[in-house]
Design an enzyme around this catalytic site. Structure first.
Site, PDB file in Angstrom:
ATOM      1  N   HIS A 249      -3.558   2.975 -13.627  1.00 23.95           N
ATOM      2  CA  HIS A 249      -3.339   3.004 -12.279  1.00 23.95           C
ATOM      3  C   HIS A 249      -2.854   4.233 -11.464  1.00 23.95           C
ATOM      4  CE1 HIS A 249      -4.330  -1.456 -12.300  1.00 23.95           C
ATOM      5  NE2 HIS A 249      -3.690  -1.422 -13.481  1.00 23.95           N
TER       6      HIS A 249
ATOM      7  N   LYS B 123      -9.983  -4.756   1.810  1.00 23.49           N
ATOM      8  CA  LYS B 123      -9.813  -5.770   2.416  1.00 23.49           C
ATOM      9  C   LYS B 123     -10.086  -5.591   3.986  1.00 23.49           C
ATOM     10  CE  LYS B 123      -6.196  -6.596  -1.056  1.00 23.49           C
ATOM     11  NZ  LYS B 123      -4.817  -6.581  -1.597  1.00 23.49           N
TER      12      LYS B 123
ATOM     13  N   LYS C 284       0.943   8.877   0.231  1.00 22.99           N
ATOM     14  CA  LYS C 284       0.045   8.224   1.253  1.00 22.99           C
ATOM     15  C   LYS C 284      -0.155   8.410   2.642  1.00 22.99           C
ATOM     16  CE  LYS C 284       0.960   4.097  -1.654  1.00 22.99           C
ATOM     17  NZ  LYS C 284      -0.607   3.402  -2.109  1.00 22.99           N
TER      18      LYS C 284
ATOM     19  N   THR D 102      -6.652  -1.065  -2.627  1.00 24.16           N
ATOM     20  CA  THR D 102      -7.364  -2.162  -2.447  1.00 24.16           C
ATOM     21  C   THR D 102      -7.450  -2.790  -1.036  1.00 24.16           C
ATOM     22  OG1 THR D 102      -5.365  -2.900  -3.599  1.00 24.16           O
ATOM     23  CG2 THR D 102      -7.520  -2.812  -4.773  1.00 24.16           C
TER      24      THR D 102
ATOM     25  N   LYS E 111       0.773  -0.535   3.420  1.00 21.81           N
ATOM     26  CA  LYS E 111       0.982  -0.305   2.050  1.00 21.81           C
ATOM     27  C   LYS E 111       2.320   0.272   1.735  1.00 21.81           C
ATOM     28  CE  LYS E 111      -2.456   3.043   2.985  1.00 21.81           C
ATOM     29  NZ  LYS E 111      -3.267   2.632   1.981  1.00 21.81           N
ATOM     30  N   ARG E 112       2.527   0.349   0.543  1.00 24.08           N
ATOM     31  CA  ARG E 112       3.689   0.816   0.201  1.00 24.08           C
ATOM     32  C   ARG E 112       4.060   2.312   0.750  1.00 24.08           C
ATOM     33  NH1 ARG E 112       7.089  -1.942  -3.709  1.00 24.08           N
ATOM     34  NH2 ARG E 112       8.489  -0.029  -3.693  1.00 24.08           N
TER      35      ARG E 112
HETATM   36  C1  F58 Z   1      -1.633   1.110  -7.588  1.00 24.56           C
HETATM   37  N1  F58 Z   1      -0.723   1.262  -8.465  1.00 24.56           N
HETATM   38  C2  F58 Z   1      -2.432   2.485  -7.152  1.00 24.56           C
HETATM   39  N2  F58 Z   1       1.459   0.693  -8.891  1.00 24.56           N
HETATM   40  O1  F58 Z   1      -1.679   3.258  -6.464  1.00 24.56           O
HETATM   41  C3  F58 Z   1      -3.568   1.851  -6.158  1.00 24.56           C
HETATM   42  O2  F58 Z   1      -4.373   3.222  -6.026  1.00 24.56           O
HETATM   43  C4  F58 Z   1      -4.527   1.002  -6.871  1.00 24.56           C
HETATM   44  O3  F58 Z   1      -5.637   0.574  -6.154  1.00 24.56           O
HETATM   45  C5  F58 Z   1      -3.680  -0.218  -7.368  1.00 24.56           C
HETATM   46  O4  F58 Z   1      -2.817   0.388  -8.509  1.00 24.56           O
HETATM   47  C6  F58 Z   1      -4.514  -0.977  -8.478  1.00 24.56           C
HETATM   48  O5  F58 Z   1      -5.078  -0.388  -9.406  1.00 24.56           O
HETATM   49  C7  F58 Z   1       0.585   0.463  -8.362  1.00 24.56           C
HETATM   50  O6  F58 Z   1       0.402  -0.544  -7.374  1.00 24.56           O
HETATM   51  C8  F58 Z   1       2.719   0.154  -8.976  1.00 24.56           C
HETATM   52  O7  F58 Z   1       3.070  -0.627  -7.996  1.00 24.56           O
HETATM   53  C9  F58 Z   1       3.819   0.459  -9.968  1.00 24.56           C
HETATM   54  C10 F58 Z   1       4.793  -0.603 -10.209  1.00 24.56           C
HETATM   55  C11 F58 Z   1       6.052  -0.217 -11.383  1.00 24.56           C
HETATM   56  C12 F58 Z   1       6.272   1.222 -11.356  1.00 24.56           C
HETATM   57  C13 F58 Z   1       5.214   2.112 -11.139  1.00 24.56           C
HETATM   58  C14 F58 Z   1       4.331   1.852 -10.301  1.00 24.56           C
END
Ligand code: F58
Length: 833
Positions: free
Chosen positions: A367, A670, A564, A666, A558-559
């Site tokens: 990811h 949405k 970002k 994602t 988003k985070r």
């Molecule tokens: C996200 N990663 C990607 N990681 O940033 C985003 O582009 C993608 O759409 C999504 O995954 C789904 O594929 C992500 O959300 C985390 O939250 C991790 C949590 C644990 C530590 C490292 C980051």
């Protein structure tokens, strides 16, 4: 059977208004233990949830029995995160009894919305990765795929975010405080998980070297099952979450010393394993507890998977044709070594055979390409916590490197890159390499991301195994993100094209022609306006800021992360603010900038950017000179529930990451599905969104991933020159640096300015600023023409069907898992509703 029991039995299944109402009253009294006069909203929520749960159980068991009887191949989705949100509306909607429930509550004088609002939001995830897992569960159940989610039942979900004087402050998220009516504790489903200790070598019965792991500490993993209701309720799958329980055995050393309390204390501490979700955006590689969490849930899940398999089989040859294990990122990648240990040490399978079985069973989803987020655990820690696994990892590595050596022809640098061990500095285990090597397929989450995986992090592995990397572009579930979150638009769509889109989102393309229908456009706008009013009321409640419903709702949710680029959006806001003040006679298109998202508690820069947004908001929102034409709001505590209110109400969707850094996104899907136009870079799935909605219906700007790579390869650029040549950017930055937004602490934002200048502007905010402003102007200009804007918005909704997670999951099912739907036999024509 006792007559009273029999009536209850029937009522448990009854789906009509009267049956629901009777069942609510019965549950309230006999299980919640209250009468209607004393019941609180929360009591009513529990009552309704328990009644709805009754109506799931039969079909849930049917589903499980069906899989068992057919000895179906199952998919096991191993994920440290499942961001499922609330379940009541989801269950009611998928069962098709939303209206019946509303009426039953109505007859009891209760508001359904209030009951819904009493449910805590299950935030067992950080962001996209966790929410993707939840969307996949919904899509697997909807398509009758035998899919199980496996994860951790965190006692504390992702922290609650509040603002104090504009700063983010974290509070514990106690979602289980009042009990969880959806879960079924399974005290009998209990597995031991070991840590520490040492490895003993011995000779097995045929005189071969063998190993056993001894003197280890034990924790028990106890299962909690939550039903996952597919659309129509035909299939109900299981999400199994593990909770840590202390073992009953005592450390006799302590006990004999009379240190009874010390022994008990140790036990209590072992339950910390499932206490809290790590809120990091980049894994903290030093944190032993995190590593132990990963092994804890992975080991319990694999033991459970093998137990289920062995009910039908007496050797492991068929494991790959009966089980597909998907690793959601590297968090469960230790499972590769654990599977080898279980097969080789516990079931006496020969190494080569065990390796073939393991590889054929596992697949891995990547990811992120961000180097700081690629897990690499210190060898010394792995050795201490999981000594046998460290040996196994060395063995896997030795065999692999031996094989590759021949092909590498003396290229030692290449071998060093392929190694499972990073030998630079303190030695570390590269979990990505382990996951890659132990899987038969490795996928990225958008076309661009998958290409970049091949070119960058996994370039060497891609050369070694050219057929292994495959793309599976992410998707979102149309049930939660359109049908449930946006009833206004859903009903409009269904009135024109029927309701087939709910399980076959591609059908939305029939709306393409409706974009030219003036009546449809009017109704589409009305639905959007209704959603915007709902969001405006929410904003007022949460922040006290009144926003104009007819302004552009420009949304970035988003985070919080530098890549970002919330900062880019904010700098545009400051520039726009200046223009509005400079030109009061212009008839400005009113804009509401809406931000939401959490920052990792230890990510200081991200938290400083939040504070900056709140500081700028305070000044702008109170300045009479802009005549309410610009408002900025930062909504606190963004979560799935908030997203369900925000997504349907957006006009403009901000997807503005530095190209090459957002794996997919994602939220972008949405928002576009709900009729927002995207302003974005060619990053992640934005690239494919443009292909689907058409380049006329999206605002693309900025450097491409290739241009970014070239720029960096050429030694970067000089942000100071860029700033000097752009007066509006310069002015905005000067205002921030001279304390216009922070008079009480003028130097507050120096770290941000530093990062954008001498720091080299790593995320290219200044480099993309001018083109971003151009794209923003184009959006504002278009908004002046409501008919044209609406036409494009409709074309977005109409063309987003491909981004359904049903499509994504189907691709996984066919190309990675090789699983087929296991449908229920027809129930005699009544359907499943
Ligand atoms: C996200 N990663 C990607 N990681 O940033 C985003 O582009 C993608 O759409 C999504 O995954 C789904 O594929 C992500 O959300 C985390 O939250 C991790 C949590 C644990 C530590 C490292 C980051």
């Amino acid at each position: 059977m006792d007559a009273r029991y029999k009536t209850r039995e029937i009522e448990r299944r009854s789906l009509d208004v009267d049956g629901l109402k009777r069942s609510f009253l019965e549950w309230l009294v006999y299980s919640v233990g209250k009468d209607a006069r004393a019941a609180t909203r929360r009591d009513w929520f529990h009552t309704v949830a328990l009644s709805v749960r009754d109506r799931l159980v039969d079909r849930w068991m049917d589903t499980t029995r069906r899989y068992y009887q057919e000895d179906a191949k199952r998919v096991y989705y191993l994920s440290l995160e499942f961001l499922i949100g609330r379940l009541l509306t989801n269950s009611l909607s998928n069962l098709g009894i939303m209206e019946e429930c509303r009426q039953a509550l109505d007859r009891l004088g209760l508001s359904m919305d209030e009951v819904i609002d009493a449910e805590p939001d299950a935030a067992l995830g950080n962001g996209g990765l966790g929410r993707l897992a939840a969307c996949f569960l919904d899509s697997m159940a909807t398509q009758a795929l035998p899919g199980y989610g496996y994860g951790i039942r965190y006692e504390f979900g992702l922290f609650e975010q509040r603002f104090e004087h504009g700063w983010q402050v974290e509070y514990p998220e106690q979602w289980l405080q009042f009990g969880n009516p959806w879960e079924f504790p399974r005290p009998e489903v209990l597995y031991p998980v070991q840590f520490y200790g040492r490895v003993e070598e011995f000779r097995d019965s045929v005189g071969e070297k063998a190993y056993r792991w001894v003197d280890a500490e034990r924790v028990l993993a106890m299962a909690y099952d939550t039903p996952v209701v597919g659309y129509s309720g035909e299939t109900i799958n299981t999400l199994r979450l593990w909770s840590a329980r202390a073992t009953r055995d005592f450390n006799f050393g302590h006990f004999n010393d009379g240190a009874y309390m010390k022994a008990v204390e140790q036990k209590v501490l072992s339950e910390n394993l499932s206490r809290v979700l790590y809120p990091n955006d980049a894994t903290e590689t030093g944190k032993e507890l995190r590593f132990k969490q990963e092994y804890f849930f992975t080991s319990a899940s694999l033991q459970d998977i093998l137990r289920r398999f062995l009910q039908h089989h007496n050797n492991f040859d068929d494991l790959p044709s009966k089980a597909a294990i998907q690793l959601n990122d590297t968090h469960p990648a230790i499972g590769i070594a654990e599977m080898m240990r279980l097969l080789v040490d516990q079931h006496a399978v020969r190494w080569d055979r065990a390796w073939d079985i393991t590889r054929a069973t596992f697949a891995y989803t990547n990811h992120t390409l961000l180097p700081e987020a690629l897990e690499a655990w210190p060898v010394r820690m792995v050795e201490r916590v999981l000594p046998r696994h460290m040996q196994i990892i060395y063995e896997i590595n030795a065999r692999f490197l031996n094989r590759s050596k021949a092909r590498a022809a003396g290229d030692n640098a290449r071998l060093a890159r392929l190694s499972l061990i990073d030998e630079r500095g303190d030695r570390r285990v590269r979990m990505g390499n382990l996951a890659f090597l132990g899987s038969h397929k490795v996928n990225g989450v958008s076309a661009l991301h998958t290409d970049l995986m091949k070119q960058t992090v996994f370039a060497d592995f891609h050369q070694e195994f050219p057929d292994r990397i495959t793309n599976k572009t992410n998707g979102i579930t149309p049930r939660r993100w359109l049908k449930q979150a946006n009833p206004a638009l859903s009903e409009l769509i269904t009135s024109r094209i029927g309701d087939g889109w709910i399980h076959d989102l591609g059908q939305l393309t029939s709306l393409v022609e409706k974009a030219d229908d003036v009546v449809f456009r009017e109704e589409f706008r009305r639905a959007k306006r209704k959603n915007k009013k709902r969001l405006a009321a929410y904003i007022a409640r949460q922040t006290g800021v009144e926003v104009q419903v007819d302004s552009i709702f420009d949304v970035q949710v988003k985070r919080m992360h530098e890549y970002k680029r919330q900062l880019l959006n904010l700098l545009h806001a400051v520039a726009l603010y200046n223009e509005m003040r400079d030109n009061p006679m212009v008839s400005w298109v009113p804009v509401t900038k809406i931000f939401a998202g959490k920052a990792a508690p230890s990510y200081h820069m991200a938290k400083l950017i939040i504070k900056l947004i709140n500081d700028v908001a305070k000044v702008v929102n109170h300045d009479p000179a802009v005549h309410d034409n610009l408002k900025i709001v930062y909504l606190p505590n963004y979560n799935v529930t908030a997203a369900e209110i925000i997504m349907p109400a957006a006009d403009l969707s901000e997807q503005i990451s530095t190209a090459g850094l957002e794996a997919s996104g994602t939220g972008n899907m949405k928002l576009a599905l709900n009729g927002a136009l995207t302003i974005g870079t060619l990053d992640g799935a934005n690239v494919e969104i443009r292909e689907h909605v058409g380049s006329d219906n999206i605002f693309i700007f900025g450097l491409t991933a290739e241009e970014v790579a070239d720029l960096k390869a050429g030694g970067g650029f000089n942000p100071r020159e860029v700033i000097a040549s752009n007066p509006s950017l310069k002015r905005a930055l000067d205002m921030i640096s001279t304390g216009v937004f922070s008079p009480e602490d003028p130097n507050r934002y120096h770290p941000i300015l530093q990062a954008l200048t001498d720091g080299g502007d790593h995320f290219l905010v200044t480099a993309d600023f001018a083109d971003y402003c151009r794209a923003q102007e184009a959006a504002m200009e278009l908004y002046r023409d409501p008919e044209e804007w609406t036409r494009k918005a409709i074309l977005n909704t109409a063309n987003m069907g491909w981004f359904s997670s049903d499509r994504t999951v189907n691709e996984y099912a066919q190309e990675i898992w090789e699983v087929k739907p296991v449908r229920a036999v027809d129930d005699g024509g009544e359907g499943f509703r």
